[in-house]
Design a protein around this motif. Structure first.
Motif, PDB file in Angstrom:
ATOM      1  N   ARG A  39       0.819  -1.431   0.087  1.00 54.67           N
ATOM      2  CA  ARG A  39      -0.048  -0.132   0.000  1.00 54.67           C
ATOM      3  C   ARG A  39       0.737   1.298   0.161  1.00 54.67           C
ATOM      4  O   ARG A  39       0.491   2.180  -0.707  1.00 54.67           O
ATOM      5  CB  ARG A  39      -0.817   0.135   1.389  1.00 54.67           C
ATOM      6  CG  ARG A  39      -2.137  -0.751   1.202  1.00 54.67           C
ATOM      7  CD  ARG A  39      -2.909  -0.812   2.337  1.00 54.67           C
ATOM      8  NE  ARG A  39      -4.028  -1.819   2.338  1.00 54.67           N
ATOM      9  CZ  ARG A  39      -4.656  -2.222   3.392  1.00 54.67           C
ATOM     10  NH1 ARG A  39      -4.576  -1.878   4.501  1.00 54.67           N
ATOM     11  NH2 ARG A  39      -5.387  -3.141   3.175  1.00 54.67           N
ATOM     12  N   GLU A  42       2.252   1.662  -3.593  1.00 53.15           N
ATOM     13  CA  GLU A  42       1.100   2.050  -4.447  1.00 53.15           C
ATOM     14  C   GLU A  42       1.022   3.539  -4.135  1.00 53.15           C
ATOM     15  O   GLU A  42       0.717   4.237  -5.094  1.00 53.15           O
ATOM     16  CB  GLU A  42      -0.138   1.193  -4.130  1.00 53.15           C
ATOM     17  CG  GLU A  42       0.058  -0.096  -4.861  1.00 53.15           C
ATOM     18  CD  GLU A  42      -1.008  -1.116  -4.381  1.00 53.15           C
ATOM     19  OE1 GLU A  42      -1.185  -2.129  -5.029  1.00 53.15           O
ATOM     20  OE2 GLU A  42      -1.840  -0.745  -3.391  1.00 53.15           O
ATOM     21  N   SER A  43       0.846   4.048  -2.911  1.00 55.13           N
ATOM     22  CA  SER A  43       0.589   5.346  -2.610  1.00 55.13           C
ATOM     23  C   SER A  43       1.646   6.328  -3.264  1.00 55.13           C
ATOM     24  O   SER A  43       1.576   7.451  -3.812  1.00 55.13           O
ATOM     25  CB  SER A  43       0.639   5.479  -0.975  1.00 55.13           C
ATOM     26  OG  SER A  43       0.330   6.838  -0.823  1.00 55.13           O
ATOM     27  N   ARG A  44       2.948   5.719  -2.972  1.00 56.56           N
ATOM     28  CA  ARG A  44       4.173   6.885  -3.434  1.00 56.56           C
ATOM     29  C   ARG A  44       4.074   6.697  -4.963  1.00 56.56           C
ATOM     30  O   ARG A  44       4.251   7.968  -5.329  1.00 56.56           O
ATOM     31  CB  ARG A  44       5.354   6.088  -2.851  1.00 56.56           C
ATOM     32  CG  ARG A  44       6.802   6.690  -3.175  1.00 56.56           C
ATOM     33  CD  ARG A  44       7.839   5.890  -3.199  1.00 56.56           C
ATOM     34  NE  ARG A  44       8.010   5.007  -4.360  1.00 56.56           N
ATOM     35  CZ  ARG A  44       8.319   5.157  -5.522  1.00 56.56           C
ATOM     36  NH1 ARG A  44       8.603   6.634  -6.050  1.00 56.56           N
ATOM     37  NH2 ARG A  44       8.427   4.344  -6.379  1.00 56.56           N
ATOM     38  N   TRP A  46       1.262   6.530  -6.801  1.00 59.90           N
ATOM     39  CA  TRP A  46       0.331   7.557  -7.326  1.00 59.90           C
ATOM     40  C   TRP A  46       0.774   8.954  -7.278  1.00 59.90           C
ATOM     41  O   TRP A  46       0.452   9.829  -7.965  1.00 59.90           O
ATOM     42  CB  TRP A  46      -0.893   7.015  -6.417  1.00 59.90           C
ATOM     43  CG  TRP A  46      -2.254   7.827  -6.819  1.00 59.90           C
ATOM     44  CD1 TRP A  46      -3.045   7.429  -7.883  1.00 59.90           C
ATOM     45  CD2 TRP A  46      -2.478   9.248  -6.479  1.00 59.90           C
ATOM     46  NE1 TRP A  46      -3.908   8.550  -8.044  1.00 59.90           N
ATOM     47  CE2 TRP A  46      -3.914   9.418  -7.131  1.00 59.90           C
ATOM     48  CE3 TRP A  46      -2.084  10.117  -5.707  1.00 59.90           C
ATOM     49  CZ2 TRP A  46      -4.447  10.491  -7.065  1.00 59.90           C
ATOM     50  CZ3 TRP A  46      -2.557  11.227  -5.287  1.00 59.90           C
ATOM     51  CH2 TRP A  46      -3.847  11.557  -6.114  1.00 59.90           C
TER      52      TRP A  46
END
Length: 74
Positions: A39, A42-44, A46
């Motif tokens: 997660r 994925e956040s980084r 995005w």
């Protein structure tokens, strides 16, 4: 529940012994750590992919303020 797959991990022997001694479920801990790390990555990604839009929005807010600025009661 998703199906499980076997994987090989190399872990410090002392750490594994200590974890087992206190009843730590190594599979559950590894799964949760992988979930959290995934997660975060994925956040980084995005944020990196959308950096220009985020910066443009921040600039617009800085220049024009928020739509609700005049509506605050306090």
């Amino acid at each position: 529940m998703a199906s499980k797959v076997r994987v090989n991990l190399t872990l410090d022997e002392t750490m594994v012994a200590q974890a087992k001694a206190v009843g730590v479920n190594l599979s559950a801990v590894a799964e949760e750590a992988i979930r959290l790390q995934t997660r975060a990555e994925e956040s980084r990604r995005w944020i990196e992919q959308n950096r220009s839009a985020l910066e443009a929005k921040a600039k617009l807010v800085e220049e024009q303020g928020l739509w609700s600025d005049g509506l605050r009661l306090f």
